[in-house]
Design an enzyme around this catalytic site. Structure first.
Site, mmCIF file in Angstrom:
data_model
loop_
_atom_site.group_PDB
_atom_site.id
_atom_site.type_symbol
_atom_site.label_atom_id
_atom_site.label_comp_id
_atom_site.label_asym_id
_atom_site.label_seq_id
_atom_site.Cartn_x
_atom_site.Cartn_y
_atom_site.Cartn_z
ATOM 1 N N SER A 228 1.213 5.581 -2.080
ATOM 2 C CA SER A 228 1.471 4.016 -1.640
ATOM 3 C C SER A 228 2.340 3.260 -2.288
ATOM 4 O O SER A 228 3.628 3.544 -2.043
ATOM 5 C CB SER A 228 0.042 3.419 -1.967
ATOM 6 O OG SER A 228 -0.427 2.202 -1.086
ATOM 7 N N ASP A 452 -3.016 5.873 8.945
ATOM 8 C CA ASP A 452 -3.201 5.125 7.823
ATOM 9 C C ASP A 452 -2.769 3.714 8.125
ATOM 10 O O ASP A 452 -1.926 3.255 8.830
ATOM 11 C CB ASP A 452 -1.940 5.741 6.850
ATOM 12 C CG ASP A 452 -2.184 5.125 5.444
ATOM 13 O OD1 ASP A 452 -2.853 4.101 5.272
ATOM 14 O OD2 ASP A 452 -1.659 5.687 4.454
ATOM 15 N N HIS A 481 -5.954 7.079 3.365
ATOM 16 C CA HIS A 481 -4.674 6.414 2.630
ATOM 17 C C HIS A 481 -4.695 7.484 1.425
ATOM 18 O O HIS A 481 -5.493 7.371 0.637
ATOM 19 C CB HIS A 481 -4.899 5.015 2.364
ATOM 20 C CG HIS A 481 -3.909 4.476 1.492
ATOM 21 N ND1 HIS A 481 -2.571 4.391 2.201
ATOM 22 C CD2 HIS A 481 -3.761 3.946 0.413
ATOM 23 C CE1 HIS A 481 -1.706 3.869 1.277
ATOM 24 N NE2 HIS A 481 -2.579 3.450 0.257
#
Length: 521
Positions: A228, A452, A481
Site C-alpha cells: 500500500s 482493489d 488490499h
C-alpha cells in the site's frame, strides 16, 4: 489515503554519496536538494559503522522471544545530518536456513502512512513466508513518528476516539462547516504539538530512513516488501537510490503520478470503494438464507441504511453511531475476510442483538493513543508531501459531485484529509517517480488486485510504466488490499520465486481470484 485502513496497505551527483554507495550504483540527488543527498550518505556511513545492537524487545511491543529489537539513529533533517537525531525502533527474526542459503535482510512496511511493521518478523513460521524466512532475516520497523519512533500527536487521544459521531452521506452546509472547523483545529494541533519537527515527516524522509536502515543492517543493497503506502515511498527509494536496490516488491500499488499525490488519489478511492461495496452487497444477497439481509443487493444496502439511520437516533452501546458503523463496514472494501463477520453483525443487530456490531465497531479505549498516533503520522506525511487545494470551495465542489455516484465513502474520506487544506507547514512539490539519467534498476515485482479500492488498479499500471524491467502480477476479479502472503497460491508462488531467485514472470502475469468467503457467523 486512510491511515487505519486506507493505505490499512509496502539516484548520482554527490561525491560523498558516491563514497557511501554500495558497488553497482550511487544515490541520485533527491529532488528537493543536494544537501539531503549528502546527509543520507553521511547518515548511512555512520549507521553502517555502528550497526544495530539487537536484544530483548520492550514489553510494549508484545513480540515473542524469537524476535529481537533494536534502534537505528537517523537525522530528523537530512540537510543537517549532524543536528537533531531520532531513533527508529527495529525488529528482527534471524534467517532459519543454512549459512549458504542466506541472502541478507528483508525489510517490510505495511503502509499507512502511519503503519508499523514491528510485528512482521512473527510471520517467519507462516506457510507463505517460511521459505523466505530461511533465506532472509525478516526485519520490521516503526517509521519516523510511529509508535516509539519519535512519536507525534495532533490531538488528545481521548478526544480523537470520542464516540458516537455522525456520518451523513450527503451532509448539510452546517455539518460541512462543523467538519471544516474540526479540520482546521486538527491541523493547528499538529503544528502546536510537533513544533519545528513537523515538516520533516515526509515520504522522501521515509525513503531516506530506509537507506540508513539498510546500511545499519549491514546490507550492501536493499531487499524490501512495501504494501500500500509502502509502495509509494518504496518507489521513491528506487528513484533516489536505484543502485542500492536488490529486490523490491510493491504490493497493492499507490499511483505515483505526481498529479495524483495525494488529493486526486483520495478522490479516486471513492468510486473504487463504491464498487467493492456493491461486491459485498451482491455476496450478502446470494447468502440471504443465512443472513436474511435481502435477496438483492439493493435490499442488502437498504438494510444497512436502516441501521445507519437507527444508530443516528440511538447509538448502539452508547458509542456506535453512523461514523463508527461506516468505519467498521469500510473493512469489507479492504478485505474479503471481513465479509462474513460484518454481515453477521448487521443481521444480528436487525434481529435485536447489538453485541456483534458493538464488538466490531465500538472504539477501544486501550488503542486510542496508538490510533491517534497513526492518524497524526498519516496526516503529517500526506499534507507535507504535496500541494493540496487551500480553498474549501474546491473540496466541496469535487466531493459533492463525487458523492452523487459514490456516496459510500466519499465524504468520510474528505473529512479524513481536510486538515491538509489548512496545513501550517510548507507543502512540497510531489516527486516525479521513475529511474532517470541512464541509471539501471534491477527487476522489481508488482502485485495488484483488479478491484482493489484503497489503491485502484491503474496505479499499478502507472508504476510499471515508470520502472523499467518491472513485472506485474494481477489477481483477477478480486479486491482484497494486500495480496502477497495471502490465500492465493498463484500470487505467493510468484512472490516466493522472486524473493528467492530474483526471477520475475513475464511483464504481465495473471492469477485467478481467491475463492469467495463462506457465510459463517
Amino acid at each position: 489515503m486512510r491511515a487505519a485502513a486506507l493505505y490499512g496497505t509496502v539516484g548520482s551527483l554527490i561525491l560523498s554519496a558516491l563514497a557511501a554507495a554500495p558497488a553497482g550504483g550511487a544515490a541520485t540527488a533527491p529532488p528537493d536538494g543536494v544537501a539531503q543527498a549528502r546527509g543520507v550518505a553521511v547518515a548511512a556511513r555512520q549507521a553502517a559503522a555502528r550497526g544495530i545492537s539487537f536484544g530483548r524487545c520492550a514489553p510494549v511491543e508484545k513480540l515473542p522471544a524469537a524476535v529481537q529489537c533494536g534502534t537505528v539513529s537517523v537525522p530528523l533533517d537530512y540537510a543537517r545530518p549532524d543536528g537533531r537525531r531520532i531513533d527508529l525502533t527495529v525488529s528482527r527474526a534471524r534467517a532459519t536456513g543454512r549459512p549458504a542459503e542466506r541472502q541478507g535482510s528483508l525489510i517490510f512496511n505495511p503502509g499507512g502512512p502511519g503503519g508499523s511493521g514491528m510485528v512482521y518478523p512473527t510471520l517467519k513460521d507462516s506457510p507463505a513466508w517460511r521459505k523466505a524466512a530461511r533465506a532472509y532475516d525478516l526485519v520490521g520497523y516503526a517509521p519516523r513518528g510511529v509508535g516509539r519512533s519519535a512519536p507525534i500527536s495532533c490531538q488528545d487521544p481521548a478526544e480523537f476516539a470520542k464516540a458516537p459521531t455522525q456520518s451523513p452521506r450527503h451532509p448539510s452546509d452546517a455539518f460541512k462547516r462543523h467538519k471544516a472547523a474540526q479540520a482546521r483545529a486538527y491541523a493547528q494541533g499538529c503544528a502546536r504539538r510537533a513544533g519545528a519537527a513537523l515538516p520533516h515527516f515526509t515520504s522522501l524522509n521515509n525513503a531516506r530512513d530506509l537507506d540508513v536502515l539498510r546500511a545499519a543492517l549491514g546490507d550492501a543493497k536493499l531487499n524490501f516488501v512495501g504494501a500500500s503506502y509502502g509502495t509509494y515511498f518504496g518507489a521513491l527509494y528506487a528513484t533516489l537510490f536505484p543502485g542500492h536496490v536488490r529486490r523490491v516488491v510493491f504490493d497493492s500499488v499507490v499511483d505515483p503520478d505526481p498529479r495524483q499525490i495525494w488529493y486526486r488519489s483520495n478522490l479516486d478511492q471513492a468510486p473504487a470503494f463504491e464498487a467493492r461495496w456493491a461486491d459485498w452487497s451482491r455476496w450478502a444477497a446470494r447468502h440471504d438464507r443465512h443472513y436474511r439481509l435481502g435477496r438483492t443487493p439493493e435490499r442488502v444496502r437498504a438494510a444497512y441504511d436502516r441501521v445507519h439511520e437507527r444508530l443516528a437516533r440511538e447509538p448502539a452501546g452508547g458509542t456506535v453511531g453512523p461514523a463508527q458503523l461506516q468505519a467498521a463496514f469500510l473493512n469489507v472494501g479492504y478485505n474479503d475476510a471481513f465479509w462474513a463477520s460484518r454481515a453477521h453483525a448487521l443481521a444480528a443487530y436487525l434481529r435485536g442483538d447489538p453485541k456483534p456490531l458493538i464488538a466490531a465497531a465500538a472504539p477501544d479505549p486501550a488503542t486510542a493513543r496508538a490510533d491517534e498516533n497513526e492518524n497524526a503520522v498519516y496526516t503529517a506525511v500526506e499534507c507535507n508531501d504535496a500541494s493540496w487545494p487551500r480553498d474549501w470551495r474546491v473540496w466541496d465542489r469535487d466531493n459533492t459531485r463525487l458523492a452523487r455516484r459514490a456516496p459510500f465513502e466519499t465524504w468520510d474520506n474528505a473529512w479524513m484529509n481536510l486538515p491538509c487544506a489548512y496545513w501550517p507547514a510548507h507543502q512540497q512539490r510531489a516527486v516525479d517517480v521513475g529511474v532517470k539519467g541512464g541509471a539501471e534498476l534491477p527487476p522489481t515485482l508488482l502485485l495488484a488486485a483488479e478491484r482493489d479500492a484503497a489503491t485502484p488498479y491503474p496505479g499499478a499500471l502507472e508504476l510499471q510504466r515508470r520502472l523499467p524491467g518491472s513485472a506485474l502480477v494481477t489477481e483477477r476479479a478480486a479486491g482484497t488490499h494486500g495480496i502477497g502472503g495471502g490465500p492465493n497460491q498463484c500470487v505467493n508462488r510468484h512472490l516466493e520465486t522472486y524473493l528467492l531467485t530474483g526471477k520475475t514472470p513475464a511483464r504481465r502475469a495473471y492469477c485467478a481470484p481467491r475463492p469467495e468467503p463462506k457465510p459463517v457467523p
